[in-house]
Design a protein around this motif. Structure first.
Motif, PDB file in Angstrom:
ATOM      1  N   HIS A 169      11.573   3.392   3.170  1.00  0.00           N
ATOM      2  CA  HIS A 169      10.862   2.203   2.707  1.00  0.00           C
ATOM      3  C   HIS A 169      11.211   1.830   1.263  1.00  0.00           C
ATOM      4  CE1 HIS A 169       8.619   2.230   6.382  1.00  0.00           C
ATOM      5  NE2 HIS A 169       8.044   3.400   6.122  1.00  0.00           N
ATOM      6  N   ALA A 171      13.303   0.281  -1.895  1.00  0.00           N
ATOM      7  CA  ALA A 171      14.251  -0.801  -2.160  1.00  0.00           C
ATOM      8  C   ALA A 171      15.622  -0.181  -2.443  1.00  0.00           C
ATOM      9  CB  ALA A 171      13.793  -1.626  -3.356  1.00  0.00           C
ATOM     10  N   GLY A 213       6.831   0.550  -5.551  1.00  0.00           N
ATOM     11  CA  GLY A 213       6.369  -0.246  -4.438  1.00  0.00           C
ATOM     12  C   GLY A 213       7.386  -0.123  -3.308  1.00  0.00           C
ATOM     13  N   THR A 214       6.928  -0.016  -2.085  1.00  0.00           N
ATOM     14  CA  THR A 214       7.812   0.155  -0.936  1.00  0.00           C
ATOM     15  C   THR A 214       7.517  -0.924   0.096  1.00  0.00           C
ATOM     16  OG1 THR A 214       6.204   1.716   0.013  1.00  0.00           O
ATOM     17  CG2 THR A 214       8.017   2.646  -1.269  1.00  0.00           C
ATOM     18  N   THR A 215       8.348  -1.003   1.121  1.00  0.00           N
ATOM     19  CA  THR A 215       8.139  -2.048   2.122  1.00  0.00           C
ATOM     20  C   THR A 215       6.816  -1.867   2.857  1.00  0.00           C
ATOM     21  OG1 THR A 215       9.443  -0.739   3.718  1.00  0.00           O
ATOM     22  CG2 THR A 215      10.598  -2.461   2.476  1.00  0.00           C
ATOM     23  N   ASP A 216       6.367  -0.637   3.003  1.00  0.00           N
ATOM     24  CA  ASP A 216       5.083  -0.411   3.680  1.00  0.00           C
ATOM     25  C   ASP A 216       3.904  -0.425   2.716  1.00  0.00           C
ATOM     26  OD1 ASP A 216       6.017   1.963   2.548  1.00  0.00           O
ATOM     27  OD2 ASP A 216       4.894   3.211   3.951  1.00  0.00           O
ATOM     28  N   ARG A 217       4.177  -0.188   1.413  1.00  0.00           N
ATOM     29  CA  ARG A 217       3.127  -0.216   0.378  1.00  0.00           C
ATOM     30  C   ARG A 217       3.656  -0.942  -0.851  1.00  0.00           C
ATOM     31  NH1 ARG A 217      -1.237   3.478   0.838  1.00  0.00           N
ATOM     32  NH2 ARG A 217      -1.098   4.903   2.609  1.00  0.00           N
ATOM     33  N   PRO A 218       3.773  -2.281  -0.784  1.00  0.00           N
ATOM     34  CA  PRO A 218       4.377  -3.025  -1.890  1.00  0.00           C
ATOM     35  C   PRO A 218       3.610  -2.906  -3.203  1.00  0.00           C
ATOM     36  CG  PRO A 218       3.404  -4.523  -0.270  1.00  0.00           C
ATOM     37  CD  PRO A 218       3.427  -3.167   0.355  1.00  0.00           C
ATOM     38  N   LYS A 219       2.315  -2.617  -3.141  1.00  0.00           N
ATOM     39  CA  LYS A 219       1.521  -2.450  -4.359  1.00  0.00           C
ATOM     40  C   LYS A 219       1.383  -0.986  -4.761  1.00  0.00           C
ATOM     41  CE  LYS A 219      -1.204  -6.687  -3.784  1.00  0.00           C
ATOM     42  NZ  LYS A 219      -2.562  -7.263  -3.704  1.00  0.00           N
ATOM     43  N   GLU A 245       6.664  -1.378 -12.078  1.00  0.00           N
ATOM     44  CA  GLU A 245       7.986  -1.825 -11.645  1.00  0.00           C
ATOM     45  C   GLU A 245       8.491  -3.034 -12.419  1.00  0.00           C
ATOM     46  OE1 GLU A 245       5.351  -4.606  -9.419  1.00  0.00           O
ATOM     47  OE2 GLU A 245       5.245  -2.604 -10.303  1.00  0.00           O
TER      48      GLU A 245
END
Length: 283
Positions: A169, A171, A213-219, A245
């Motif tokens: 997840h 970037a 931040g990840t695709t499953d947890r952007p915050k 970030e």
């Protein structure tokens, strides 16, 4: 403030006893994020709450395990935000876990954080306390008493890389950054527990802990008031850095809700310069 620190020391001894002797299974309840609570989470939260009920300078408590604010003393000066047992799911495999405390005066923002502390429960009980005066102080428990070991000062460059979040997840640019650290000889040190991983970076003199931040947890996953801001305070007092970030100083954040999360990066100067360059952050 000393009363609060003395209370945290008492809490640490009691929680350590529970970790070593009590049931490690799940309770019948969930926390505010919908996660199943371990019995240790519930018991640790109860220990903290009971300990601070008699501390008159504490106005209120805000727990990672409960929603809302628990008002204690109307004339109190400080609000204590805490994670009673961070990384509790690691206890059943006998890995180190910890407690985190942020002491706020006034509105619950990074700017109003006046002190913080964390405890590591491992082969030994260790405690780090930080105020706005001087470097963070490192203590170790022996026979129920905490003995001062040393002040903590970070170097300009470390060699530890603790990357959080599920890699699939991440970037692409974050993966490039992590890979570049390994090519530069950094050592992977990631247990899945925020407290032991950041403790290792602090005591070993430097490195970087990242939870983007990840695709499953952007915050992000880590909570500002209970986890991120207290550690940001400690890292800055030790001579390090703590940003999100966008390159914004974590202590400049103003949470809208007690359980707000944020991407976060903690480290020493060299690693942060490289991070900002790769992320093209505008400071």
């Amino acid at each position: 403030m000393l009363t609060i620190f003395d209370t945290i020391k008492d809490i640490a001894i009691k929680i350590d006893h529970e970790i070593k002797t009590e049931d490690l299974g799940y309770s019948d309840s969930s926390n505010t994020s919908g996660e199943e609570q371990l019995k240790l989470d519930v018991k640790s939260d109860y220990i903290v709450e009971q300990a601070f009920k008699d501390v008159s300078i504490v106005k209120a408590l805000v727990s990672e395990e409960k929603d809302g604010v628990l008002e204690l003393h109307a004339d109190g000066k400080y609000t204590v935000c805490y994670d009673p047992l961070d990384g509790s799911s690691l206890a059943d495999v006998n890995l180190s876990v910890g407690s985190i405390f942020g002491i706020y005066e006034g509105e619950l923002t990074g700017e109003n954080l006046v002190a913080s502390a964390y405890v590591v429960y491992g082969p030994r009980i260790e405690l780090v306390l930080a105020t706005k005066e001087g470097r963070p102080k490192h203590y170790r428990a022996q026979d129920g008493l905490f003995n001062f070991i040393s002040e903590i000062t970070l170097k300009d460059k470390g060699n530890i890389n603790a990357p959080g979040g599920t890699q699939q997840h991440w970037a692409e640019y974050h993966k490039r950054y992590v890979d570049a650290l390994f090519k530069d000889g950094y050592r992977l040190r990631y247990s899945g527990g925020m407290v032991p991983d950041l403790h290792q970076i602090l005591l070993k003199g430097g490195g970087i802990f990242s939870y983007p931040g990840t695709t499953d947890r952007p915050k992000g996953k880590l909570r500002q008031l209970f986890e991120v801001l207290p550690f940001a305070f400690i890292f800055e007092q030790a001579g390090g850095h703590a940003i999100n970030e966008q390159g914004i100083r974590l202590l400049d954040l103003v949470p809208a809700h007690p359980h707000d999360t944020t991407p976060c990066f903690f480290g020493t100067t060299y690693e942060m310069v490289a991070l900002k360059a790769l992320y093209r952050m505008k400071i």
